[in-house]
Write a protein that holds these residues in place. Sequence first.
Motif, PDB file in Angstrom:
ATOM      1  N   SER A 127      45.674  13.958  24.840  1.00 44.68           N
ATOM      2  CA  SER A 127      45.944  15.359  25.203  1.00 44.68           C
ATOM      3  C   SER A 127      47.171  15.460  26.104  1.00 44.68           C
ATOM      4  CB  SER A 127      44.724  15.975  25.890  1.00 44.68           C
ATOM      5  OG  SER A 127      43.628  16.053  24.998  1.00 44.68           O
ATOM      6  N   ALA A 128      47.348  14.479  26.978  1.00 35.77           N
ATOM      7  CA  ALA A 128      48.542  14.457  27.824  1.00 35.77           C
ATOM      8  C   ALA A 128      49.788  14.235  26.974  1.00 35.77           C
ATOM      9  CB  ALA A 128      48.424  13.364  28.887  1.00 35.77           C
ATOM     10  N   VAL A 129      49.688  13.336  25.998  1.00 30.49           N
ATOM     11  CA  VAL A 129      50.811  13.086  25.086  1.00 30.49           C
ATOM     12  C   VAL A 129      51.176  14.362  24.335  1.00 30.49           C
ATOM     13  CG1 VAL A 129      51.561  11.827  23.024  1.00 30.49           C
ATOM     14  CG2 VAL A 129      50.274  10.633  24.809  1.00 30.49           C
ATOM     15  N   ALA A 130      50.158  15.057  23.829  1.00 28.02           N
ATOM     16  CA  ALA A 130      50.393  16.285  23.056  1.00 28.02           C
ATOM     17  C   ALA A 130      50.974  17.385  23.934  1.00 28.02           C
ATOM     18  CB  ALA A 130      49.092  16.740  22.410  1.00 28.02           C
ATOM     19  N   ALA A 131      50.447  17.522  25.152  1.00 26.68           N
ATOM     20  CA  ALA A 131      50.937  18.565  26.057  1.00 26.68           C
ATOM     21  C   ALA A 131      52.392  18.326  26.438  1.00 26.68           C
ATOM     22  CB  ALA A 131      50.056  18.628  27.310  1.00 26.68           C
ATOM     23  N   MET A 132      52.759  17.071  26.668  1.00 31.26           N
ATOM     24  CA  MET A 132      54.146  16.760  27.012  1.00 31.26           C
ATOM     25  C   MET A 132      55.064  16.938  25.812  1.00 31.26           C
ATOM     26  SD  MET A 132      54.271  16.103  30.237  1.00 31.26           S
ATOM     27  CE  MET A 132      55.799  15.203  30.495  1.00 31.26           C
ATOM     28  N   ALA A 133      54.558  16.632  24.620  1.00 36.04           N
ATOM     29  CA  ALA A 133      55.363  16.811  23.406  1.00 36.04           C
ATOM     30  C   ALA A 133      55.735  18.275  23.222  1.00 36.04           C
ATOM     31  CB  ALA A 133      54.601  16.297  22.193  1.00 36.04           C
ATOM     32  N   GLU A 134      54.869  19.175  23.654  1.00 29.38           N
ATOM     33  CA  GLU A 134      55.181  20.603  23.581  1.00 29.38           C
ATOM     34  C   GLU A 134      56.404  20.956  24.419  1.00 29.38           C
ATOM     35  OE1 GLU A 134      50.639  22.357  22.890  1.00 29.38           O
ATOM     36  OE2 GLU A 134      51.618  22.559  24.857  1.00 29.38           O
ATOM     37  N   ARG A 135      56.689  20.140  25.422  1.00 27.79           N
ATOM     38  CA  ARG A 135      57.867  20.360  26.268  1.00 27.79           C
ATOM     39  C   ARG A 135      59.033  19.474  25.855  1.00 27.79           C
ATOM     40  NH1 ARG A 135      56.768  23.016  30.858  1.00 27.79           N
ATOM     41  NH2 ARG A 135      59.010  23.334  30.747  1.00 27.79           N
ATOM     42  N   GLY A 136      58.897  18.800  24.714  1.00 26.46           N
ATOM     43  CA  GLY A 136      59.981  17.964  24.209  1.00 26.46           C
ATOM     44  C   GLY A 136      60.098  16.616  24.885  1.00 26.46           C
ATOM     45  N   ILE A 137      59.017  16.157  25.537  1.00 27.32           N
ATOM     46  CA  ILE A 137      59.034  14.882  26.248  1.00 27.32           C
ATOM     47  C   ILE A 137      58.020  13.950  25.600  1.00 27.32           C
ATOM     48  CG2 ILE A 137      58.693  13.724  28.465  1.00 27.32           C
ATOM     49  CD1 ILE A 137      59.394  16.398  29.821  1.00 27.32           C
ATOM     50  N   ASP A 138      58.475  12.777  25.162  1.00 22.26           N
ATOM     51  CA  ASP A 138      57.624  11.820  24.457  1.00 22.26           C
ATOM     52  C   ASP A 138      57.139  10.746  25.426  1.00 22.26           C
ATOM     53  OD1 ASP A 138      56.332  10.138  22.722  1.00 22.26           O
ATOM     54  OD2 ASP A 138      58.139   9.486  21.662  1.00 22.26           O
ATOM     55  N   ILE A 139      55.839  10.740  25.739  1.00 27.87           N
ATOM     56  CA  ILE A 139      55.283   9.689  26.586  1.00 27.87           C
ATOM     57  C   ILE A 139      54.361   8.769  25.781  1.00 27.87           C
ATOM     58  CG2 ILE A 139      55.453  11.096  28.682  1.00 27.87           C
ATOM     59  CD1 ILE A 139      52.395  11.492  28.526  1.00 27.87           C
ATOM     60  N   GLU A 189      44.583  22.396  25.644  1.00 29.82           N
ATOM     61  CA  GLU A 189      44.581  23.705  26.310  1.00 29.82           C
ATOM     62  C   GLU A 189      44.278  23.580  27.799  1.00 29.82           C
ATOM     63  OE1 GLU A 189      42.270  28.023  25.962  1.00 29.82           O
ATOM     64  OE2 GLU A 189      42.275  26.632  24.267  1.00 29.82           O
ATOM     65  N   ASP A 190      43.371  22.668  28.160  1.00 31.71           N
ATOM     66  CA  ASP A 190      43.016  22.485  29.565  1.00 31.71           C
ATOM     67  C   ASP A 190      44.009  21.596  30.305  1.00 31.71           C
ATOM     68  OD1 ASP A 190      40.693  24.061  29.440  1.00 31.71           O
ATOM     69  OD2 ASP A 190      39.531  22.384  28.634  1.00 31.71           O
ATOM     70  N   VAL A 191      44.780  20.828  29.558  1.00 31.53           N
ATOM     71  CA  VAL A 191      45.760  19.947  30.191  1.00 31.53           C
ATOM     72  C   VAL A 191      47.049  20.697  30.517  1.00 31.53           C
ATOM     73  CG1 VAL A 191      47.212  17.890  29.830  1.00 31.53           C
ATOM     74  CG2 VAL A 191      44.806  17.867  29.156  1.00 31.53           C
ATOM     75  N   ARG A 192      47.341  21.746  29.785  1.00 34.37           N
ATOM     76  CA  ARG A 192      48.609  22.474  29.997  1.00 34.37           C
ATOM     77  C   ARG A 192      48.796  22.949  31.439  1.00 34.37           C
ATOM     78  NH1 ARG A 192      47.431  25.373  24.626  1.00 34.37           N
ATOM     79  NH2 ARG A 192      48.546  24.093  23.081  1.00 34.37           N
ATOM     80  N   PRO A 193      47.769  23.546  32.088  1.00 30.48           N
ATOM     81  CA  PRO A 193      47.976  23.974  33.484  1.00 30.48           C
ATOM     82  C   PRO A 193      48.300  22.799  34.411  1.00 30.48           C
ATOM     83  CG  PRO A 193      46.032  25.036  32.558  1.00 30.48           C
ATOM     84  CD  PRO A 193      46.449  23.988  31.586  1.00 30.48           C
ATOM     85  N   VAL A 194      47.687  21.639  34.169  1.00 22.98           N
ATOM     86  CA  VAL A 194      47.981  20.453  34.974  1.00 22.98           C
ATOM     87  C   VAL A 194      49.425  20.017  34.731  1.00 22.98           C
ATOM     88  CG1 VAL A 194      47.296  18.084  35.509  1.00 22.98           C
ATOM     89  CG2 VAL A 194      45.569  19.745  34.771  1.00 22.98           C
TER      90      VAL A 194
END
Length: 215
Positions: A127-139, A189-194
């Motif tokens: 979920s962290a990987v997916a949330a960061m990918a939404e911002r164009g950052i690949d972790i 969805e819950d990771v986005r605010p973090v």
Amino acid sequence: MTETHDLSIDQRLALRSAATRLREQFDGVFGQETIELFLHSSYDQFASRSTIPNFLPLLAERFARQRLQALAKVEGHIQDGKPVVLFLCVHNAGRSQMALGFFQYLAGDGAVAWSGGSEPGYEINPSAVAAMAERGIDISKEFPKPWTTEIVQAADVVITMGCGDACPVFPGKRYLDWQLDDPAGKGVEDVRPVRDEIERRIRDLLEELNVPALH
């Protein structure tokens, strides 16, 4: 050459190739014995909990390189003036990895950042990987790893996220404790605010460090 036990032929060859690359990179800074000690001890730290044995030599090389860079800074071999920030959480799978991703994306070559965990997990939180990918950052290519003494000693700022008493404390270091919800077991969805709170704090930190944000 020091050998780690129970290795396949391919793993031994991969580690020898890794040692060669590290010797070339740190030529004149560290001797062969130190480089191979760091490489094999890094391998052993991952071997006990890895589910993908074929990637172990690569992980060991990447972690050994980071540790050697930290030791070089501690011993005064690196004096480039770049601030070094270390992000620590429990599993090094969510919060600290997102912080590292934002820091590297925004700071570029203007600063150095590492991350670690008091009890490293087995993989980065999807979920962290997916949330960061939404911002164009690949972790997705990052990996949970422990903190080591030389890495903490090399850091100018140590940022802790929920590891409490397990986080290392060294005199003279600047410590910041970021209270952030643990994304473990949560959906995107819950990771986005973090994620968004981490970005805000990273931008504030870069401003404090006088490192211009690239984006």
